[in-house]
Structure formats: structure tokens, C-alpha cells
Write a protein that holds these residues in place. Structure first.
Motif, PDB file in Angstrom:
ATOM      1  N   UNK A 119      25.823   1.063 -20.225  1.00 28.63           N
ATOM      2  CA  UNK A 119      24.899   1.500 -19.179  1.00 28.63           C
ATOM      3  C   UNK A 119      25.486   2.695 -18.445  1.00 28.63           C
ATOM      4  N   UNK A 120      24.671   3.751 -18.295  1.00 30.78           N
ATOM      5  CA  UNK A 120      25.156   4.988 -17.686  1.00 30.78           C
ATOM      6  C   UNK A 120      24.930   5.008 -16.185  1.00 30.78           C
ATOM      7  N   UNK A 121      23.758   4.597 -15.745  1.00 28.60           N
ATOM      8  CA  UNK A 121      23.519   4.470 -14.307  1.00 28.60           C
ATOM      9  C   UNK A 121      22.429   3.438 -14.076  1.00 28.60           C
ATOM     10  N   UNK A 122      22.458   2.837 -12.896  1.00 34.44           N
ATOM     11  CA  UNK A 122      21.525   1.762 -12.552  1.00 34.44           C
ATOM     12  C   UNK A 122      21.122   1.931 -11.098  1.00 34.44           C
ATOM     13  N   UNK A 123      19.821   1.794 -10.832  1.00 33.83           N
ATOM     14  CA  UNK A 123      19.321   1.927  -9.468  1.00 33.83           C
ATOM     15  C   UNK A 123      18.314   0.820  -9.185  1.00 33.83           C
ATOM     16  N   UNK A 124      18.256   0.399  -7.915  1.00 33.58           N
ATOM     17  CA  UNK A 124      17.234  -0.521  -7.436  1.00 33.58           C
ATOM     18  C   UNK A 124      16.153   0.299  -6.744  1.00 33.58           C
ATOM     19  N   UNK A 125      14.898   0.115  -7.159  1.00 30.79           N
ATOM     20  CA  UNK A 125      13.791   0.888  -6.593  1.00 30.79           C
ATOM     21  C   UNK A 125      12.636  -0.050  -6.259  1.00 30.79           C
ATOM     22  N   UNK A 126      11.557   0.545  -5.752  1.00 29.05           N
ATOM     23  CA  UNK A 126      10.279  -0.143  -5.543  1.00 29.05           C
ATOM     24  C   UNK A 126      10.410  -1.437  -4.755  1.00 29.05           C
TER      25      UNK A 126
ATOM     26  N   UNK B 147       6.377   8.221  -7.570  1.00 22.57           N
ATOM     27  CA  UNK B 147       7.652   8.395  -6.873  1.00 22.57           C
ATOM     28  C   UNK B 147       8.227   7.025  -6.550  1.00 22.57           C
ATOM     29  N   UNK B 148       9.431   6.763  -7.054  1.00 25.61           N
ATOM     30  CA  UNK B 148      10.099   5.477  -6.813  1.00 25.61           C
ATOM     31  C   UNK B 148      11.352   5.729  -5.985  1.00 25.61           C
ATOM     32  N   UNK B 149      11.310   5.491  -4.663  1.00 23.83           N
ATOM     33  CA  UNK B 149      12.506   5.690  -3.834  1.00 23.83           C
ATOM     34  C   UNK B 149      13.650   4.785  -4.297  1.00 23.83           C
ATOM     35  N   UNK B 150      14.840   5.330  -4.330  1.00 25.95           N
ATOM     36  CA  UNK B 150      16.021   4.566  -4.720  1.00 25.95           C
ATOM     37  C   UNK B 150      16.573   3.862  -3.488  1.00 25.95           C
ATOM     38  N   UNK B 151      16.555   2.544  -3.524  1.00 25.53           N
ATOM     39  CA  UNK B 151      17.100   1.764  -2.420  1.00 25.53           C
ATOM     40  C   UNK B 151      18.613   1.703  -2.491  1.00 25.53           C
ATOM     41  N   UNK B 152      19.114   1.555  -3.702  1.00 22.95           N
ATOM     42  CA  UNK B 152      20.563   1.453  -3.871  1.00 22.95           C
ATOM     43  C   UNK B 152      20.944   1.934  -5.268  1.00 22.95           C
ATOM     44  N   UNK B 153      21.960   2.775  -5.340  1.00 22.48           N
ATOM     45  CA  UNK B 153      22.513   3.198  -6.621  1.00 22.48           C
ATOM     46  C   UNK B 153      23.653   2.250  -6.957  1.00 22.48           C
TER      47      UNK B 153
END
Length: 330
Positions: free
Chosen positions: A97-104, A310-316
Motif C-alpha cells: 500500500x502506497x498511501x491511505x486516507x480516510x474520507x467522506x 470532492x472527498x475531503x481527507x479527514x486523516x492521512x
């Protein structure tokens, strides 16, 4: 991964920005060469580098360019809110996994995975993930083409004045990436942990002489099979608002829109994708007002765009590497 995102970005000066830009252009450049270009001492660059490592999570890593090989997929996993955190951390522990974000609103985990073979992505997308009880929906997007990201210097777009301080590294010279063999794996694994590993360290990891290691690494970098990436907290510039854009463009306008996205200072990654949309971009803005202006004017003025989500990133949660014992990136 310890990333701090407070108002202390004002303490960073032009030399810090120039050092970051130099590393984005050539992450393995000796401190002496960077110092010579920037007109300061080797000791100053070494001291600034150590401070950036400690304060903004600076890391230089070598990455296999799976996007150029068409083997990067971005997965949108909709799940129950109370399951998103555990799912994102489980995915973050995977080396692919290269990057992971929590959105929506915390109900979606967006994850980029670099697969080495077709069988791997089929096993994950068709096998493992559908059997995970907490996952309610899976949307998979294959990255077909990268317009911006990888070895490109985002800082040079964001702060054009730093671009002249250090020359850009050479572009890949081969039409196709050099195949990475089993014999290359110790070399690649070492550089994935520390892209500035010395030739002596690479010799010990591989068992080959320094001249052989240098020649092989140069070939892999020149062909584009590997590239050097720089990881750090982008809030050093005061950009605290992130979002992922899922864009649908008319097929005839796809390339034009993608190339335009690549020039926008807000865009840290832009790629053409296969899936429910045909473009995706990762953007960083100073605040929500700045993001609104970008979406409504800069992006809104591009011809050929039919739809934007548009999906705001809550946490990277992860950016290339992940430390489960470190505070989550904000």
C-alpha cells in the motif's frame, strides 16, 4: 509516521524550502553538492536535514514505479464508521500500500496499492476484500497514466522561486522501465527504507561491490523502473486542507484536462484512471475557502469536465510508509 500540523509552519524559511526542493529533484544528492548550489556550508545542510526529519517526518525513499507499469490501483472502500480506522490500519501494514486516507465522514477508506502481478490484484479485489465483513462497497480504479506525481517536484510548483536554486535531475532515458529481477530485491528493499543509503550500506545489503551497486541503481533510475520520492508533512507551507477529486472528463478532453491539472500548484498527484471516473487528483489548499475558490474558478474553468466529486481527507493514515506506534498523520 509522526507528522505535525500546527501553525509552526511560519518558522520554516527559504533555505528549508530550497533543501526540500533539492531533495525532490535528487534525493540522493550529497549534502556537499546541495550546499554548494545553495551557497551554505555542508554542516548547515546536514543540520537543517536533521531538523526536518525530526519535525516534519522528512524521509527520502526509493519507490518502484508501478504506475508506469500500469500496476497501481486506487480502491474506494465504503464501510461502517466504527470499522474505518481498524481497516485503514490493517491496510497500512501491508508493504504494497502506497498511501491511505480516510474520507467522506469517516465511512470511506481510499487506498493506493502497487501490485506486482495481475494475479495479486485479482486476489485482493475479487477475493480478500469482498470477504471482509466491515466493507460494504468496493470501487476499484486502475491508474492508467500519471500526469503529475512520482518524481515530480510539487514544491517547485507551490513555490516557483525555489525552482532555480537546485537543478532538476535527469528524466528517465529508456522507453520502458528496466525489469527488476529477484537479484535486485535486496537493493530495492534497502532503498525503500532509506533512499539515501550509502554505497557501503548497499554493498552490505546485496553482497555486490560498490561499483556494481552504483551501476545497477543508475540503470534502474535512468530507465524509470525506480524513482526517488520525498515524504514530508506538506503543512510546512500552511496548507492544512486536503481532498481527493474524482473527475469525469469527456474522452476527447481527458488528456487536455489531465495536463492542465498537472500545472496547478494545489495538485500533488493527478492521473488518468479506469473505473467510474476517468481522472483523479489529490489536492492541498490553505483552507476551505481557498479550496472553494480553486474548485469554482481554476478547476471550474477547464473545458471538458463533466462531473467532479470532492472527498475531503479527514486523516492521512499512510504516505509511502507507516509506523503503527506513531501518531496518525493529520
Amino acid at each position: 509516521m509522526n507528522m505535525k500540523s500546527d501553525s509552526s509552519h511560519q518558522r520554516w524559511d527559504e533555505l528549508d524550502h530550497q533543501l526540500l526542493h533539492a531533495l525532490e529533484n535528487d534525493g540522493r544528492a550529497p549534502f556537499s553538492r546541495i550546499a554548494a548550489h545553495l551557497g551554505v556550508s555542508d554542516q548547515t545542510i546536514a543540520r537543517r536535514y536533521r531538523r526536518l526529519v525530526a519535525d516534519i517526518g522528512l524521509r527520502v525513499v526509493v519507490v518502484t514505479d508501478a504506475e508506469r507499469l500500469g500496476q497501481t490501483w486506487v480502491l474506494r472502500l465504503r464501510c461502517a464508521p466504527d470499522a474505518a480506522d481498524a481497516l485503514s490500519k490493517a491496510l497500512a501494514r501491508r508493504p504494497d500500500t502506497a498511501w491511505i486516507a480516510l474520507t467522506s465522514g469517516g465511512t470511506e477508506v481510499v487506498c493506493a496499492i502497487r501490485f506486482r502481478t495481475r494475479g495479486e490484484h485479482e486476489e485482493m479485489i475479487l477475493g480478500k476484500l469482498p470477504k471482509t465483513p466491515s466493507i460494504m462497497e468496493i470501487r476499484a480504479h486502475q491508474v492508467l497514466w500519471r500526469f503529475f506525481g512520482g518524481s515530480n517536484s510539487w514544491l517547485a510548483k507551490r513555490l516557483p522561486q525555489v525552482a532555480e536554486a537546485f537543478p532538476a535531475g535527469p528524466e528517465p532515458t529508456s522507453p520502458a522501465p528496466e525489469p527488476i529481477s529477484t537479484e535486485d530485491e535486496p537493493l530495492v528493499a534497502t532503498l525503500e527504507e532509506n533512499g539515501r543509503a550509502t554505497l557501503a550500506e548497499l554493498r552490505r545489503a546485496t553482497g555486490h561491490s560498490e561499483s556494481v551497486v552504483r551501476h545497477r541503481l543508475d540503470r534502474l533510475l535512468a530507465s524509470g523502473a525506480l524513482y526517488i520520492d520525498v515524504q514530508y508533512d506538506q503543512t510546512i507551507l500552511g496548507d492544512t486542507t486536503r481532498a481527493i477529486l474524482w473527475i469525469t472528463a469527456a474522452p476527447a478532453a481527458l488528456d487536455q484536462v489531465g495536463r492542465a491539472l498537472a500545472t496547478h500548484p494545489e495538485v500533488t498527484f493527478a492521473g488518468a484512471t479506469a473505473g467510474s471516473c476517468n481522472l483523479m487528483a489529490f489536492i492541498v489548499c490553505r483552507d476551505s475557502t481557498t479550496m472553494y475558490r480553486y474548485l469554482s474558478t481554476t478547476l471550474g474553468s477547464l473545458e471538458g469536465i463533466q462531473h467532479i466529486e470532492t472527498a475531503p481527507v479527514l486523516r492521512l493514515v499512510k504516505q509511502l510508509t507507516y509506523d503503527e506506534h506513531a501518531p496518525a498523520a493529520q
